[in-house]
Write an enzyme that holds these catalytic residues in place. Sequence first.
Site, PDB file in Angstrom:
ATOM      1  CD  GLU A   1      15.799 -13.586   4.624  1.00  0.00           C
ATOM      2  OE1 GLU A   1      14.938 -14.152   5.349  1.00  0.00           O
ATOM      3  OE2 GLU A   1      16.395 -12.550   4.966  1.00  0.00           O
TER       4      GLU A   1
ATOM      5  CG  ASP B   1      -1.937   1.047   1.272  1.00  0.00           C
ATOM      6  OD1 ASP B   1      -2.758   1.095   0.347  1.00  0.00           O
ATOM      7  OD2 ASP B   1      -1.942   1.843   2.236  1.00  0.00           O
TER       8      ASP B   1
END
Length: 567
Positions: free
Chosen positions: A249, A198
């Site tokens: 990751e 957002d």
Amino acid sequence: MIYQIYPRSFADGDGDGVGDLPGLTARLDAVAELGVDALWLSPFMASPQADAGYDIADYCAVDPLFGTLEDFDALVAAAHARGLRIIVDLVPNHCSAQHPWFRRALAAAEGSAERERFHFRDGRGSDGELPPTDWESVFGGPAWTRITEPDGRPGQWYLHLFDASQPDFNWQSPAVWEEFRRILRFWLDRGVDGFRVDVAHGLVKDPAFPDYRTGPASGSMGGEGAPAPYWEQPGLHEILRDWRRVLDEYDGDRALCGEAWVSTIAKTALWVRPDEMHQTFNFHYLETPWRAEALREVIDDSLGAFSSVGAPSTWVLSNHDVVRHATRLGLTAENPQGEGIGPDFPGLPDPEQALRRGRAATALMLALPGSAYLYQGEELGLPEVLDIPNDARRDPTWFRTGGARYGRDGCRVPLPWEAETPAAGFSPSGRSWLPLPDDWGRHARDRQQHDPDSTLSLYRRLLSLRREHGLGTGRLRWLDPAGLLGPRQEPERADAGEGGEAGDAAAARDALALQVGDVVVLANLGAAPRPIRAAGEILVASAPTPGRMLGGDAVVWLDSPDVPETR
């Protein structure tokens, strides 16, 4: 293909009148049958709901209004079992005023580490009675609110680009960086496939905090002309790179998609460089008027800009912040970003024409290479709801402007599922957090399910063909519409007669023709029908094509692999 779900308006499972996660899980088959790849969920985290959940008090908890973390886990499992990925909203520009960090900041001293996590500044004037800058809130009114210090005296001001209940984080604070790494990992560990970010263009503010009230651009979400000192600041790209490293990751494909109202398409592409986000919304395309020349220009600019950084272009027509495109494309008066429309709007469209344009615009969009976003309910042809009673409105924009702007409630009215049931099937109790129009049932999914001419059937057919023909990964080439569409069928007009030079010129001006893979797409953006000259089987059309006539405000897809290069 990503489908946005606004949870409070999708499906209510417990009868309290607000959509929830169990209600969504129970309706997943309907979304899977549509033929999309992923679901983006607007916020469902713990929140006082001052801005429909975009004011988050706890980023790692589900608000009881929507269910529990166990309900979320069940949703993820059910979605993955259907081949659907889950993207959740990340709200990093601001939090709720009820967030523990902000409550501690209010209780702390000026200059403290607690206040450093937000933008607290002294006011101007002899007693600090004036805001630090003239910045305006996107929702109307000033972007600063003055606090009362713990000892009772008038104190500093804090920044909120949105509602006063949504203080902006200070991304100069290392604590904010570390907290959002923790939040990302929390949801990634629960199996989410990505994040829609957002206000991705607003995290960093100009450290000089200059005044900026230049007219229409101030108080907007950005994207117009020179950026405001709180939009498009260069330092925010380091934040995006940090988040990309966190996602990298994890095994599998995880995505970051940004809500970035940026001044040019070329600048928008900076948000999706290889080490930043994977996608960002193409608001320039969303805001393009229904005109052939304008659409061709924005499509070319988008494909060029995004491909230059190795990212797919994105396409979107509706979301929870804008007037639904089945209404918007028929408006005849200016509708500034975020203002919404109501019954007294001076340029209300003819509903049938607006829906025709909405269907045609979707058919054009879904032919384009790249990634497309759909907003819940557009597959039902839902229009913007205009006549919400004033005492039922919820959008902060309505209240902060004293009713001068309607805001976004009209595109957030709950979905109709079954026409002859309470609340059109949205809630078993018949309750609804926003009132449903009396005739909402005519749009219900069960009425459209088996109607081959319904908007729902059109979307299913378009999405199926898009996948079958590989249009999302195809290459676009423009064709000459005058060679593929005949002249306008208007015998009373001099330029419409037998298809001479004037008729061909009109076809070029009011039409688009393009090819992606083995699909030729013809778009008639004028009002009058035109004969389809192009050969090939009609695969799908946004409106009937009797006698191979393409009506006004209509788009057709043809199976035409051998169309010669014409432009």
